[in-house]
Design a protein around this motif. Structure first.
Motif, mmCIF file in Angstrom:
data_model
loop_
_atom_site.group_PDB
_atom_site.id
_atom_site.type_symbol
_atom_site.label_atom_id
_atom_site.label_comp_id
_atom_site.label_asym_id
_atom_site.label_seq_id
_atom_site.Cartn_x
_atom_site.Cartn_y
_atom_site.Cartn_z
ATOM 1 N N ARG A 60 0.108 -5.734 16.331
ATOM 2 C CA ARG A 60 -0.744 -4.607 15.926
ATOM 3 C C ARG A 60 -0.244 -3.967 14.632
ATOM 4 N NH1 ARG A 60 -1.151 -4.025 21.636
ATOM 5 N NH2 ARG A 60 0.750 -2.767 21.739
ATOM 6 N N ARG A 61 1.066 -3.859 14.469
ATOM 7 C CA ARG A 61 1.614 -3.253 13.261
ATOM 8 C C ARG A 61 1.327 -4.110 12.037
ATOM 9 N NH1 ARG A 61 6.927 -2.148 16.834
ATOM 10 N NH2 ARG A 61 6.250 -0.153 17.752
ATOM 11 N N VAL A 62 1.512 -5.393 12.188
ATOM 12 C CA VAL A 62 1.204 -6.292 11.072
ATOM 13 C C VAL A 62 -0.287 -6.244 10.756
ATOM 14 C CG1 VAL A 62 1.159 -8.709 10.338
ATOM 15 C CG2 VAL A 62 3.165 -7.806 11.512
ATOM 16 N N GLY A 63 -1.115 -6.182 11.779
ATOM 17 C CA GLY A 63 -2.567 -6.131 11.563
ATOM 18 C C GLY A 63 -3.012 -4.892 10.825
ATOM 19 N N SER A 64 -2.394 -3.742 11.105
ATOM 20 C CA SER A 64 -2.784 -2.504 10.410
ATOM 21 C C SER A 64 -2.434 -2.573 8.930
ATOM 22 C CB SER A 64 -2.096 -1.310 11.059
ATOM 23 O OG SER A 64 -0.684 -1.394 10.915
ATOM 24 N N ILE A 65 -1.306 -3.191 8.594
ATOM 25 C CA ILE A 65 -0.948 -3.352 7.183
ATOM 26 C C ILE A 65 -1.903 -4.335 6.508
ATOM 27 C CG2 ILE A 65 0.880 -4.051 5.597
ATOM 28 C CD1 ILE A 65 2.903 -3.304 7.771
ATOM 29 N N ALA A 66 -2.271 -5.400 7.225
ATOM 30 C CA ALA A 66 -3.196 -6.391 6.655
ATOM 31 C C ALA A 66 -4.544 -5.775 6.344
ATOM 32 C CB ALA A 66 -3.357 -7.562 7.621
ATOM 33 N N MET A 67 -4.974 -4.790 7.142
ATOM 34 C CA MET A 67 -6.266 -4.128 6.884
ATOM 35 C C MET A 67 -6.282 -3.462 5.511
ATOM 36 S SD MET A 67 -7.277 -2.287 10.454
ATOM 37 C CE MET A 67 -7.502 -3.215 11.971
ATOM 38 N N VAL A 68 -5.184 -2.794 5.173
ATOM 39 C CA VAL A 68 -5.127 -2.120 3.870
ATOM 40 C C VAL A 68 -5.184 -3.140 2.742
ATOM 41 C CG1 VAL A 68 -3.772 -0.588 2.402
ATOM 42 C CG2 VAL A 68 -3.806 -0.226 4.875
ATOM 43 N N HIS A 69 -4.451 -4.232 2.864
ATOM 44 C CA HIS A 69 -4.465 -5.250 1.809
ATOM 45 C C HIS A 69 -5.825 -5.939 1.715
ATOM 46 C CE1 HIS A 69 -0.294 -5.256 0.452
ATOM 47 N NE2 HIS A 69 0.043 -4.974 1.701
ATOM 48 N N GLU A 70 -6.507 -6.085 2.833
ATOM 49 C CA GLU A 70 -7.848 -6.658 2.778
ATOM 50 C C GLU A 70 -8.800 -5.751 2.011
ATOM 51 O OE1 GLU A 70 -11.337 -8.386 5.741
ATOM 52 O OE2 GLU A 70 -9.614 -7.322 6.574
ATOM 53 N N THR A 71 -8.683 -4.443 2.243
ATOM 54 C CA THR A 71 -9.526 -3.490 1.506
ATOM 55 C C THR A 71 -9.183 -3.497 0.026
ATOM 56 O OG1 THR A 71 -9.656 -2.095 3.486
ATOM 57 C CG2 THR A 71 -10.261 -1.082 1.376
ATOM 58 N N LEU A 72 -7.890 -3.528 -0.307
ATOM 59 C CA LEU A 72 -7.470 -3.535 -1.715
ATOM 60 C C LEU A 72 -7.915 -4.795 -2.439
ATOM 61 C CD1 LEU A 72 -3.863 -2.105 -1.327
ATOM 62 C CD2 LEU A 72 -5.778 -0.981 -2.468
ATOM 63 N N SER A 73 -8.115 -5.881 -1.715
ATOM 64 C CA SER A 73 -8.551 -7.125 -2.357
ATOM 65 C C SER A 73 -10.005 -7.081 -2.791
ATOM 66 C CB SER A 73 -8.346 -8.305 -1.404
ATOM 67 O OG SER A 73 -9.222 -8.225 -0.288
ATOM 68 N N HIS A 74 -10.743 -6.032 -2.387
ATOM 69 C CA HIS A 74 -12.161 -5.934 -2.739
ATOM 70 C C HIS A 74 -12.450 -4.799 -3.715
ATOM 71 C CE1 HIS A 74 -13.281 -8.913 0.238
ATOM 72 N NE2 HIS A 74 -12.615 -8.249 1.168
ATOM 73 N N VAL A 75 -11.435 -4.036 -4.135
ATOM 74 C CA VAL A 75 -11.649 -2.910 -5.042
ATOM 75 C C VAL A 75 -10.949 -3.187 -6.358
ATOM 76 C CG1 VAL A 75 -11.924 -1.245 -3.171
ATOM 77 C CG2 VAL A 75 -9.653 -1.683 -4.097
ATOM 78 N N PRO A 76 -11.475 -2.643 -7.470
ATOM 79 C CA PRO A 76 -10.889 -2.928 -8.783
ATOM 80 C C PRO A 76 -9.615 -2.163 -9.078
ATOM 81 C CG PRO A 76 -12.773 -1.476 -9.016
ATOM 82 C CD PRO A 76 -12.720 -1.872 -7.566
ATOM 83 N N ASP A 77 -9.297 -1.135 -8.299
ATOM 84 C CA ASP A 77 -8.077 -0.379 -8.544
ATOM 85 C C ASP A 77 -7.325 -0.197 -7.234
ATOM 86 O OD1 ASP A 77 -9.677 1.438 -7.222
ATOM 87 O OD2 ASP A 77 -10.198 2.543 -9.027
ATOM 88 N N GLU A 78 -6.241 0.560 -7.288
ATOM 89 C CA GLU A 78 -5.386 0.751 -6.117
ATOM 90 C C GLU A 78 -5.821 1.968 -5.304
ATOM 91 O OE1 GLU A 78 -2.251 -1.280 -5.356
ATOM 92 O OE2 GLU A 78 -3.780 -2.480 -6.332
ATOM 93 N N ILE A 79 -7.126 2.195 -5.211
ATOM 94 C CA ILE A 79 -7.667 3.319 -4.449
ATOM 95 C C ILE A 79 -8.576 2.762 -3.366
ATOM 96 C CG2 ILE A 79 -9.006 5.442 -4.539
ATOM 97 C CD1 ILE A 79 -6.418 5.650 -6.044
#
Length: 515
Positions: A339-358
């Motif tokens: 679960r901990r690894v999955g929560s971190i992966a969620m943030v990186h998945e979102t960052l992979s679709h946005v042009p900046d670090e927001i």
């Protein structure tokens, strides 16, 4: 300083007339630079449409806007926008307004020991004069005009006639972009047939960078520009339109490793085509940096995508290992790590679709809550409820906060809402309050509550230790865990935004180490 809209309303200028003035002042830096003069836009404060053609007694003028030249010393060092002038002090304004012509009569005035020549230009729209431009030229640096000066002044005279005729700015054209070329960047003058009659030194240099080896003067600019771009596919249709001078257009010429921005302004005097004005700007370095930024952004998004994939692989391996472990405690520990690894992966998945670090953390919080509810459904049959808005958060905050939220929800579901003597139909709420420079997150449940001897500093719970470390160290925030009024537990996480410590380890590294 009062706005143009506010000042124009005093003079009764509204609607389409006001939009016309906005379009004019968005582009009149061009006229000021070509004229080597200051421009002031004046509007009358009374109805001047008298049948006898006289100016109303007591009427005055208000200054709506002001522009100084970048090609010559200013004649008006003081700001006069919003000032009022009586009509007897501005006879040329009344003459231009009533007679609908450019007024150049009058001797230079001496202001602060500097000779200044004043001219007035009626601003027309649909056959009506709605305002007047006063053009003031500082004559202290008068000299024998060069070819460049004469070309500038000739173009300024044509534009002046177009303003008086109500055809500049071009009706229906959008206001010129702020990054459009200016006069000093480079200028070409075209005849009505499209031949170059004058090229400024900067304008000629821009075409040299595109690969031109001959002279520009006397050449048809449209075919010449097309030859320079030969072999580049596809060719922009706006290129020939802009280079020929037939219509208002903005485009870019990309050739020989250089990029030159072109802006075309057709000139029409007395109803006939008088050629065109071409403004040029070398934007090679600017476009190069933009391409570098795009490449960098794409690379960063790809890195986030690969990190997400690697984390999902780690989670899958841990999940496989958990299935092979027979000891309940070991299996539970591996499930928590997943679960901990999955929560971190969620943030990186979102960052992979946005042009900046927001990232939009509301989406991440919803997915974390859904994951916690699904995994813990057999234990508590409770789905966490979200209230409020997290808003946009930088990756430095989003990654540790996602892990904090995962731990708090899991802790509440496993230890607070799955008590053997407790009815497993309680409630679990996550409330977010976004304030100026601060985010407050409250996680509350109506479960079994805290043990009587609970101490956050000495707790043996790995999840709470992770939460405490991330909130206090990574997020530089405040953490409170206390009994909830009416039963249950309340956890408060307060995070300052914009005040994160610099030079600390990246949250991903700390989060991975905690796991």
């Amino acid at each position: 300083m009062p706005t143009l809209t506010h000042l124009a309303s005093r003079a009764g200028i509204r609607g389409p007339d006001l939009e016309w003035l906005h379009a004019l002042i968005s582009d009149w830096q061009l006229l000021a630079d070509l004229s080597f003069a200051d421009l002031v836009l004046w509007a009358p404060l009374a109805d001047c449409e008298h049948d006898d053609g006289t100016w109303p007694e007591g009427a005055g003028w208000t200054a709506l806007a002001q522009m100084r030249p970048t090609t010559a010393p200013t004649a008006l060092p003081d700001d006069i926008v919003g000032t009022l002038r009586p009509s007897h002090e501005q006879p040329l304004l009344a003459a231009a307004f009533l007679e609908r012509r450019v007024c150049r009569e009058g001797d230079p005035e001496w202001t602060r020991g500097v000779p200044v020549r004043h001219e007035t230009i009626p601003v027309s729209r649909e056959g009506r004069v709605i305002a007047v431009i006063e053009r003031s030229t500082n004559l202290s640096s008068a000299r024998t005009p060069s070819r460049l000066d004469l070309a500038y002044l000739s173009a300024a005279d044509d534009l002046t006639q177009m303003v008086a005729a109500g055809i500049f700015p071009a009706p229906g054209e959008e206001p010129v972009l702020v990054r459009s070329p200016r006069v000093g960047d480079g200028m070409l003058r075209l005849s009505h047939s499209g031949k170059v009659t004058y090229a400024s030194p900067n304008g000629l240099s821009a075409f040299r960078r595109l690969g031109l080896t001959a002279d520009l003067v006397g050449k048809q600019l449209g075919p010449l520009t097309a030859r320079l771009c030969a072999g580049r596919v596809p060719r922009d249709d706006s290129l020939m339109v802009a280079a020929s001078g037939r219509s208002h257009a903005e485009t870019e010429v990309d050739a020989n490793g250089a990029v030159v921005q072109l802006r075309t302004i057709p000139l029409v005097v007395d109803g006939e085509r008088a050629g065109a004005l071409i403004l040029l700007r070398d934007v090679t370095e600017l476009r190069h940096r933009e391409r570098e930024l795009l490449t960098k952004d794409a690379t960063i998004r790809e890195i986030h995508h690969r990190v997400k994939n690697n984390l999902q692989t780690v989670a899958a391996l841990l999940r496989l290992q958990a299935r092979r472990v027979r000891a309940p405690e070991a299996r539970a520990a591996l499930d928590e790590a997943v679960r901990r690894v999955g929560s971190i992966a969620m943030v990186h998945e979102t960052l992979s679709h946005v042009p900046d670090e927001i990232v939009d953390f509301d989406d991440i919080a919803g997915r974390v809550a859904m994951m916690a509810g699904e995994v813990s459904a057999a234990e508590a049959r409770v789905t966490p409820r979200l209230a409020g808005e997290f808003g946009l958060l930088p990756a430095l905050v989003a990654t540790p906060l996602a892990l904090v939220l995962t731990e708090l929800l899991q802790n509440a579901l496993q230890h607070g809402l799955s008590h053997p003597e407790q009815d497993a139909t309680g409630s679990l709420e996550v409330a977010a309050v976004r304030g100026p420079g601060r985010l407050t997150v409250t996680v509350s449940d109506d479960g079994a509550g805290l043990p009587a001897d609970f101490d956050l500093d000495s707790t043996s719970s790995l999840g709470l230790q992770i939460v405490r470390t991330l909130v206090l160290t990574e997020l530089n925030g405040r953490l409170e865990i206390e009994p909830r009024p009416g039963g249950g537990t309340r956890v408060l996480v307060e995070i300052p935004l914009g005040e994160l410590p610099l030079g600390e380890a990246h949250p991903d590294e700390a989060s991975s180490a905690a796991v």
